[in-house]
Enzyme design. Structure first.
Site, mmCIF file in Angstrom:
data_model
loop_
_atom_site.group_PDB
_atom_site.id
_atom_site.type_symbol
_atom_site.label_atom_id
_atom_site.label_comp_id
_atom_site.label_asym_id
_atom_site.label_seq_id
_atom_site.Cartn_x
_atom_site.Cartn_y
_atom_site.Cartn_z
ATOM 1 N N ASP A 16 30.145 1.265 1.903
ATOM 2 C CA ASP A 16 30.013 2.479 1.863
ATOM 3 C C ASP A 16 29.167 2.849 0.576
ATOM 4 O O ASP A 16 29.288 2.581 -0.140
ATOM 5 C CB ASP A 16 31.035 3.061 1.820
ATOM 6 C CG ASP A 16 31.402 4.326 2.212
ATOM 7 O OD1 ASP A 16 29.888 4.711 3.275
ATOM 8 O OD2 ASP A 16 31.417 5.217 2.343
ATOM 9 N N ASP A 61 29.321 6.629 -0.513
ATOM 10 C CA ASP A 61 29.271 8.341 -1.381
ATOM 11 C C ASP A 61 31.145 7.740 -0.765
ATOM 12 O O ASP A 61 31.242 7.918 -0.290
ATOM 13 C CB ASP A 61 29.229 9.364 -0.152
ATOM 14 C CG ASP A 61 27.408 8.801 0.029
ATOM 15 O OD1 ASP A 61 26.828 9.712 -0.793
ATOM 16 O OD2 ASP A 61 27.262 9.441 1.148
ATOM 17 N N GLY A 83 32.862 10.058 5.404
ATOM 18 C CA GLY A 83 31.942 9.177 6.566
ATOM 19 C C GLY A 83 31.910 9.934 7.719
ATOM 20 O O GLY A 83 30.823 8.797 8.421
ATOM 21 N N ARG A 129 26.965 13.963 8.802
ATOM 22 C CA ARG A 129 26.169 15.989 8.844
ATOM 23 C C ARG A 129 26.207 16.739 10.219
ATOM 24 O O ARG A 129 27.229 17.970 9.664
ATOM 25 C CB ARG A 129 24.338 16.387 8.100
ATOM 26 C CG ARG A 129 24.527 17.453 7.246
ATOM 27 C CD ARG A 129 22.946 17.569 6.894
ATOM 28 N NE ARG A 129 22.512 16.594 6.449
ATOM 29 C CZ ARG A 129 21.011 15.515 5.889
ATOM 30 N NH1 ARG A 129 20.655 17.239 6.570
ATOM 31 N NH2 ARG A 129 20.678 15.215 5.946
ATOM 32 N N SER A 145 24.647 8.159 5.338
ATOM 33 C CA SER A 145 24.135 9.730 4.988
ATOM 34 C C SER A 145 22.536 9.312 5.093
ATOM 35 O O SER A 145 21.856 8.502 4.920
ATOM 36 C CB SER A 145 24.494 10.025 3.367
ATOM 37 O OG SER A 145 23.696 10.170 3.109
ATOM 38 N N ASN A 192 20.836 10.113 3.170
ATOM 39 C CA ASN A 192 20.164 10.822 2.119
ATOM 40 C C ASN A 192 20.137 9.570 0.676
ATOM 41 O O ASN A 192 19.580 9.192 -0.339
ATOM 42 C CB ASN A 192 20.664 11.499 1.505
ATOM 43 C CG ASN A 192 20.017 13.441 1.878
ATOM 44 O OD1 ASN A 192 19.405 13.816 1.225
ATOM 45 N ND2 ASN A 192 21.896 13.601 1.836
ATOM 46 N N ASP A 204 36.170 4.197 1.721
ATOM 47 C CA ASP A 204 36.244 5.470 1.512
ATOM 48 C C ASP A 204 37.081 6.834 2.088
ATOM 49 O O ASP A 204 37.597 7.363 2.139
ATOM 50 C CB ASP A 204 35.874 6.028 0.377
ATOM 51 C CG ASP A 204 35.060 6.965 0.258
ATOM 52 O OD1 ASP A 204 33.916 6.518 1.164
ATOM 53 O OD2 ASP A 204 34.826 8.417 0.208
HETATM 54 C C1 BG6 Z 1 28.985 10.456 4.623
HETATM 55 C C2 BG6 Z 1 29.438 11.182 3.550
HETATM 56 O O1 BG6 Z 1 27.986 8.955 3.249
HETATM 57 O O2 BG6 Z 1 27.194 10.530 4.652
HETATM 58 C C3 BG6 Z 1 29.976 11.753 4.236
HETATM 59 O O3 BG6 Z 1 31.048 10.382 2.830
HETATM 60 C C4 BG6 Z 1 28.718 13.016 4.525
HETATM 61 O O4 BG6 Z 1 30.420 13.346 4.016
HETATM 62 C C5 BG6 Z 1 27.347 12.154 5.278
HETATM 63 O O5 BG6 Z 1 28.841 13.875 5.815
HETATM 64 C C6 BG6 Z 1 25.806 12.312 6.104
HETATM 65 O O6 BG6 Z 1 25.027 12.412 4.652
HETATM 66 P P1 BG6 Z 1 24.192 13.584 4.908
HETATM 67 O O7 BG6 Z 1 23.569 13.045 3.164
HETATM 68 O O8 BG6 Z 1 23.103 12.654 5.427
HETATM 69 O O9 BG6 Z 1 23.971 15.349 4.719
HETATM 70 MG MG MG Z 2 32.582 7.456 1.715
#
Ligand code: BG6
Ligand code: MG
Length: 216
Positions: free
Chosen positions: A11, A13, A48, A51, A116, A118, A170
């Site tokens: 993972d 973040d 995890g 969004r 994510s 991002n 995590d």
């Molecule tokens: C995960 C995070 O990796 O990505 C979450 O743990 C987050 O907290 C999710 O909401 C989505 O991320 P993003 O960057 O697409 O908003």
């Molecule tokens: Mg995570």
């Protein structure tokens, strides 16, 4: 117990980098602006989780029109992107680089599987893009964690059976996803959050590989 593992799926973040904190700060700012009660404790459920699903949890049944929902999602992401613009290799969590290098020495495949959208930008900023054999992100599958889809998709790309994959996570949703995928789950964090994992460590730097993998 020692296992014959062929791949480690990380993972992003909260495992590789401290961006879990930036997600939290962005949600907190949005919630404050909207007058929605929110705390660091509430944010634990967001780890995890995609969004859109995070926003659903935050809104807790408040009925916002779709246009407004979209505006909130964009605003949260803008706050988050402002924060990740500033990151560098200094934001890699202690022990992670050493762990990745050690795994590479054992010829274990390495992947990132993050919910994510991002994720690729963050990995680039951290300067670790080259280390991974494959990267899956918030665009890779429809059903996000706790569904096993993202991890199964990643194993398929690596051409490795799920049972030979370990997942480092995590988030409670991430551990659930790893177990549902039939993979070995390595939890990073407190037992209340990742206690269902096969292995649990407080921090990545505490992972002792020789306890987990069979070194030939
Ligand atoms: C995960 C995070 O990796 O990505 C979450 O743990 C987050 O907290 C999710 O909401 C989505 O991320 P993003 O960057 O697409 O908003
Ligand atoms: Mg995570």
């Amino acid at each position: 117990m020692q296992l014959n593992l062929a791949a480690f799926i990380f993972d992003l973040d909260g495992v590789i980098t401290d961006t879990a904190e930036y997600h939290y700060l962005s949600w907190q700012r949005l919630a404050d602006e909207e007058g929605i009660p929110f705390s660091r404790q509430d944010n634990e459920q967001f780890r995890g989780v995609s969004r859109r699903d995070c926003l659903e949890i935050l809104l807790a049944g408040r009925n916002y029109p779709e246009k407004r929902v979209q505006e909130l999602l964009v605003r949260k992401n803008n706050y988050y992107q402002d924060l990740i613009n500033e990151i560098s290799s200094a934001n890699i969590i202690a022990g992670v680089l050493k762990l990745l290098k050690e795994l590479k020495q054992y010829r274990i495949k390495l992947a990132v599987a993050s919910a994510s959208k991002n994720a690729r930008f963050v990995i680039k900023k951290l300067g670790i893009e080259e280390i991974f054999d494959t990267i899956s992100d918030g665009y890779s599958v429809k059903k996000t964690k706790p569904a096993p889809d993202l991890f199964l998709h990643t194993a398929e790309k690596l051409r490795i059976k799920p049972a030979a994959c370990a997942v480092v996570e995590d988030a409670s949703a991430g551990i659930e996803a790893a177990l549902a995928a039939g993979m070995i789950a390595i939890g990073i964090g407190p037992a209340e959050r990742v206690g269902k994992a096969h292995y649990r460590f407080d921090l990545p730097e505490e992972i002792n590989l020789s306890d987990i993998i069979k070194v030939n």
